[in-house]
Design an enzyme around this catalytic site. Structure first.
Site, PDB file in Angstrom:
ATOM      1  N   CYS A  91       0.782  -1.243   0.000  1.00  0.00           N
ATOM      2  CA  CYS A  91       0.000   0.000   0.000  1.00  0.00           C
ATOM      3  C   CYS A  91       0.814   1.294   0.000  1.00  0.00           C
ATOM      4  O   CYS A  91       0.313   2.316  -0.479  1.00  0.00           O
ATOM      5  CB  CYS A  91      -1.003   0.012   1.151  1.00  0.00           C
ATOM      6  SG  CYS A  91      -0.276   0.150   2.790  1.00  0.00           S
ATOM      7  N   ARG A 126       9.749 -10.084  -0.920  1.00  0.00           N
ATOM      8  CA  ARG A 126      10.230 -10.002   0.456  1.00  0.00           C
ATOM      9  C   ARG A 126      11.307 -11.058   0.650  1.00  0.00           C
ATOM     10  O   ARG A 126      11.071 -12.235   0.419  1.00  0.00           O
ATOM     11  CB  ARG A 126       9.072 -10.212   1.421  1.00  0.00           C
ATOM     12  CG  ARG A 126       9.405  -9.943   2.867  1.00  0.00           C
ATOM     13  CD  ARG A 126       8.135  -9.890   3.708  1.00  0.00           C
ATOM     14  NE  ARG A 126       7.231  -8.841   3.255  1.00  0.00           N
ATOM     15  CZ  ARG A 126       6.119  -8.499   3.899  1.00  0.00           C
ATOM     16  NH1 ARG A 126       5.786  -9.118   5.003  1.00  0.00           N
ATOM     17  NH2 ARG A 126       5.336  -7.544   3.432  1.00  0.00           N
ATOM     18  N   GLU A 152      13.016 -13.645   2.362  1.00  0.00           N
ATOM     19  CA  GLU A 152      12.730 -14.507   3.507  1.00  0.00           C
ATOM     20  C   GLU A 152      14.015 -15.177   3.999  1.00  0.00           C
ATOM     21  O   GLU A 152      14.887 -15.536   3.212  1.00  0.00           O
ATOM     22  CB  GLU A 152      11.705 -15.583   3.123  1.00  0.00           C
ATOM     23  CG  GLU A 152      10.295 -15.054   2.931  1.00  0.00           C
ATOM     24  CD  GLU A 152       9.591 -14.749   4.244  1.00  0.00           C
ATOM     25  OE1 GLU A 152      10.210 -14.933   5.311  1.00  0.00           O
ATOM     26  OE2 GLU A 152       8.427 -14.321   4.193  1.00  0.00           O
ATOM     27  N   ARG A 166       5.543 -19.662   2.221  1.00  0.00           N
ATOM     28  CA  ARG A 166       6.575 -18.691   2.595  1.00  0.00           C
ATOM     29  C   ARG A 166       7.472 -18.453   1.397  1.00  0.00           C
ATOM     30  O   ARG A 166       8.366 -19.240   1.115  1.00  0.00           O
ATOM     31  CB  ARG A 166       7.382 -19.212   3.784  1.00  0.00           C
ATOM     32  CG  ARG A 166       8.302 -18.191   4.388  1.00  0.00           C
ATOM     33  CD  ARG A 166       8.945 -18.739   5.656  1.00  0.00           C
ATOM     34  NE  ARG A 166       9.883 -17.794   6.219  1.00  0.00           N
ATOM     35  CZ  ARG A 166      10.699 -18.069   7.226  1.00  0.00           C
ATOM     36  NH1 ARG A 166      10.688 -19.266   7.778  1.00  0.00           N
ATOM     37  NH2 ARG A 166      11.530 -17.157   7.695  1.00  0.00           N
ATOM     38  N   GLU A 213      -4.263  -5.948  -2.511  1.00  0.00           N
ATOM     39  CA  GLU A 213      -4.101  -5.002  -1.405  1.00  0.00           C
ATOM     40  C   GLU A 213      -5.309  -4.078  -1.344  1.00  0.00           C
ATOM     41  O   GLU A 213      -5.667  -3.434  -2.337  1.00  0.00           O
ATOM     42  CB  GLU A 213      -2.823  -4.178  -1.582  1.00  0.00           C
ATOM     43  CG  GLU A 213      -2.514  -3.245  -0.445  1.00  0.00           C
ATOM     44  CD  GLU A 213      -2.026  -3.964   0.812  1.00  0.00           C
ATOM     45  OE1 GLU A 213      -1.783  -3.277   1.820  1.00  0.00           O
ATOM     46  OE2 GLU A 213      -1.884  -5.208   0.784  1.00  0.00           O
ATOM     47  N   ASP A 235      -5.062 -10.719  12.767  1.00  0.00           N
ATOM     48  CA  ASP A 235      -4.533 -11.786  11.917  1.00  0.00           C
ATOM     49  C   ASP A 235      -5.540 -12.927  11.826  1.00  0.00           C
ATOM     50  O   ASP A 235      -6.168 -13.296  12.824  1.00  0.00           O
ATOM     51  CB  ASP A 235      -3.225 -12.332  12.487  1.00  0.00           C
ATOM     52  CG  ASP A 235      -2.018 -11.519  12.077  1.00  0.00           C
ATOM     53  OD1 ASP A 235      -2.161 -10.637  11.207  1.00  0.00           O
ATOM     54  OD2 ASP A 235      -0.926 -11.754  12.637  1.00  0.00           O
ATOM     55  N   GLU A 286      -0.589 -17.808   9.505  1.00  0.00           N
ATOM     56  CA  GLU A 286      -1.286 -16.525   9.293  1.00  0.00           C
ATOM     57  C   GLU A 286      -1.467 -16.346   7.792  1.00  0.00           C
ATOM     58  O   GLU A 286      -0.497 -16.313   7.039  1.00  0.00           O
ATOM     59  CB  GLU A 286      -0.470 -15.375   9.892  1.00  0.00           C
ATOM     60  CG  GLU A 286      -1.180 -14.035   9.829  1.00  0.00           C
ATOM     61  CD  GLU A 286      -0.737 -13.195   8.636  1.00  0.00           C
ATOM     62  OE1 GLU A 286      -1.632 -12.805   7.852  1.00  0.00           O
ATOM     63  OE2 GLU A 286       0.467 -12.948   8.477  1.00  0.00           O
ATOM     64  N   ASN A 295      -4.979 -10.668   6.923  1.00  0.00           N
ATOM     65  CA  ASN A 295      -5.015  -9.704   8.021  1.00  0.00           C
ATOM     66  C   ASN A 295      -5.863  -8.496   7.667  1.00  0.00           C
ATOM     67  O   ASN A 295      -6.146  -8.233   6.495  1.00  0.00           O
ATOM     68  CB  ASN A 295      -3.596  -9.258   8.412  1.00  0.00           C
ATOM     69  CG  ASN A 295      -2.894  -8.532   7.277  1.00  0.00           C
ATOM     70  OD1 ASN A 295      -3.381  -7.552   6.741  1.00  0.00           O
ATOM     71  ND2 ASN A 295      -1.723  -9.020   6.899  1.00  0.00           N
ATOM     72  N   CYS A 300      -5.649  -1.059   6.026  1.00  0.00           N
ATOM     73  CA  CYS A 300      -5.280  -1.856   4.859  1.00  0.00           C
ATOM     74  C   CYS A 300      -5.465  -3.332   5.180  1.00  0.00           C
ATOM     75  O   CYS A 300      -5.461  -3.738   6.347  1.00  0.00           O
ATOM     76  CB  CYS A 300      -3.839  -1.576   4.408  1.00  0.00           C
ATOM     77  SG  CYS A 300      -2.591  -2.009   5.638  1.00  0.00           S
ATOM     78  N   ARG A 329      -0.841 -17.738   0.328  1.00  0.00           N
ATOM     79  CA  ARG A 329      -1.254 -18.170   1.674  1.00  0.00           C
ATOM     80  C   ARG A 329      -2.654 -18.788   1.645  1.00  0.00           C
ATOM     81  O   ARG A 329      -2.913 -19.781   2.318  1.00  0.00           O
ATOM     82  CB  ARG A 329      -1.201 -16.988   2.635  1.00  0.00           C
ATOM     83  CG  ARG A 329       0.211 -16.509   2.968  1.00  0.00           C
ATOM     84  CD  ARG A 329       0.919 -17.493   3.877  1.00  0.00           C
ATOM     85  NE  ARG A 329       2.286 -17.132   4.162  1.00  0.00           N
ATOM     86  CZ  ARG A 329       2.686 -16.522   5.278  1.00  0.00           C
ATOM     87  NH1 ARG A 329       1.805 -16.169   6.196  1.00  0.00           N
ATOM     88  NH2 ARG A 329       3.964 -16.273   5.485  1.00  0.00           N
TER      89      ARG A 329
END
EC number: 6.1.1.11
Length: 502
Positions: free
Chosen positions: A306, A336, A338, A347, A355, A416, A432, A435, A461, A468
């Site tokens: 965001c 990202r 990891e 993951r 988003e 979450d 998770e 969210n 957001c 996931r």
């Protein structure tokens, strides 16, 4: 221990200040009860505790607490001294030299040395932490000591927060369900040819079957949540500059997890000719040589989706009748870095996300969050039919930015959504997978977004991570459509055939 500042410094003078000794003594005595107490509760101002004169200087020691800090006090004194000595004694103040600047900060936990400019030493002492700063007049004027103190207090608060168990609070949990499928969904998908690993770490190539699952999730979110609630689609940038992360607050701690972007120093083919020639001869990419020819990082690949949106509204004033603003983006991947070894689709370094962002008054933002919670519950119970729970947590940026007090009021914070993964066993860690965050005024303030009425703007957001969702759904339901809930199976339609290999 209370917060304490101690500053030893001297004013450089244009002449010997000894003839003005009595005037200086009177000024310091008066300042201790007037000038250096303004803006502070009674008894909590700054004080000149020692002073003496030299041939070309006025040496002094200042002490203070949280109010009228020593680096503010010394500039107040400079102005008064310049006026008093200049008029009568023709003595000018030429500058300020700092001999020592010490801050003692109360803390219950020890901290590692802060590796930042201007810190000469840092020591864990009884009841707190002692900092010795290496700052001069310019740094004090630019409030560097305040920023260092803020950083330290944030780390102290985060350490205290990390020692608590209360930052995860269960809000709701669905009753336990039977899960005949016990396989790791990633391994099952690879075995059935639904996906393969990409060439980069944490990257997957999704085949037709996996892509159909993702697109069905998107369709469900569009039809059951975004369209009924009036969210409008936008396209957010996926290369994020430092300016954006500075305004969003991510620049305070995002560095271990982002993929950096470095542009070429020039597009001139001659500049890059040796790189191309090296590859043509060796069939190896000369990464060290490339490193010499690229510029410094201008930012990184999309991390939290965001923040780039906020440049669209930065510096703008929203009409009262236009809020709440409700938008979403599904235009590209997020990245990202990891830690650890090889993981499954739960993951990943490169992932796909819808988003959802909303802006409004506090009341509107809270209402939008509740609407999302209701729609998510409908999707997870009535369409995906999974075993899940939701818990209230405090997001990383609050511990990092000293906003824990807001979270404790149960308005700002993150909810979450977690689901069990049967292949991990009955006592295995839940994942998770969703969210909803209420971020308070963090983003409107950071990007200077205002409301016509002058009322405070808040935002929220919510990220729908498709990997996931797939990891959770397929872990519980398996890959056979016959075992999927009828409502979901109808939305998927006939599954496409995969690509065959010899």
């Amino acid at each position: 221990m209370k917060l304490q500042f101690n500053l030893k410094a001297y004013f450089k003078t244009s002449a010997d200040p000894t003839p003005a000794k009595d005037a200086i003594a009177a000024l310091f005595e008066e300042a201790n009860s007037t000038l250096l107490t303004r803006g502070a509760p009674e008894g909590q101002g700054a004080k000149v505790t020692e002073w003496k004169l030299g041939e070309d200087r006025i040496e002094l020691t200042l002490q203070s607490g949280r109010y009228v800090r020593v680096h503010d006090a010394i500039f107040r004194l400079r102005k008064q001294l310049a006026e008093a000595l200049g008029k009568k004694y023709k003595i000018g103040i030429r500058g300020i030299e700092v001999e020592s600047f010490i801050i003692k900060v109360p803390a219950d936990h020890e901290l590692r040395m802060l590796k930042v400019p201007y810190i000469k030493s840092m020591e864990n002492i009884e009841g707190g932490i002692q900092l010795e700063l290496e700052v001069g007049e310019a740094e004090m004027k630019n409030r560097v000591p305040d920023r260092i103190l803020t950083l330290l207090e944030e780390k102290i608060e985060a350490a205290q927060y990390g020692a608590k168990a209360e930052h995860w609070n269960l809000l709701w949990q669905r009753e336990p369900m039977e899960h005949p499928f016990k396989e790791d969904p990633t391994q099952a998908m690879m075995k059935e040819g639904w996906l393969k690993r990409g060439s980069s770490r944490g990257q997957w190539i999704h085949g037709p079957q996996s892509a159909r699952i993702f697109r069905t999730f998107e369709k469900i979110v569009l039809e059951e949540l975004l369209e009924p609630l009036g969210y409008r689609e936008m396209i957010f940038p996926k290369l994020v500059t430092w300016e954006v992360w500075m305004k969003s607050g991510h620049a305070k701690g995002v560095y271990p997890e982002i993929y950096y972007v470095c542009p070429p120093q020039t597009r001139d083919p001659d500049y890059w000719e040796e790189v191309a020639d090296y590859y043509k001869v060796t069939h190896e990419v000369p990464t060290k040589l490339i490193k010499e020819k690229i510029a410094e990082p201008i930012g990184g690949m999309c991390y939290a989706q965001c923040p780039p949106f906020w440049m669209y509204v930065a510096g703008e004033t929203l009409p009262n009748e236009e809020i709440p603003v409700k938008v979403f983006d599904r235009s590209g991947t997020s990245h990202r870095y990891e830690s650890g070894g090889i993981h499954g689709i739960e993951r990943v370094d490169e992932f796909h996300r819808i988003e959802i962002v909303w802006i409004g008054t506090k009341e509107e933002v809270l209402k939008c969050a509740e609407e999302l919670h209701d729609r998510y519950m409908h999707i997870f119970n009535d369409i995906l039919d999974i075993e899940w729970r939701k818990a209230r947590v405090t997001p990383w940026f609050m511990a990092q930015e000293g906003l824990l007090g807001l979270a404790e009021e149960n308005t700002v914070g993150t909810t979450d959504y977690e689901a069990c993964l049967p292949y991990r066993g009955p006592d295995g860690e839940w994942l998770e997978f969703q969210n909803v965050s209420i971020n308070g005024d963090k983003y409107p303030k950071g990007f200077n977004v205002k409301l016509q009425s002058g009322d405070e703007l808040w935002s929220g957001c919510s990220g729908v991570g498709l990997e996931r969702w797939a990891a959770v759904f397929l872990a519980q339901k398996g890959l056979d459509p016959a075992n999927w809930p009828e409502e979901f199976r109808n939305r998927v339609g006939e599954m496409p055939k995969g690509i065959r290999f010899l």
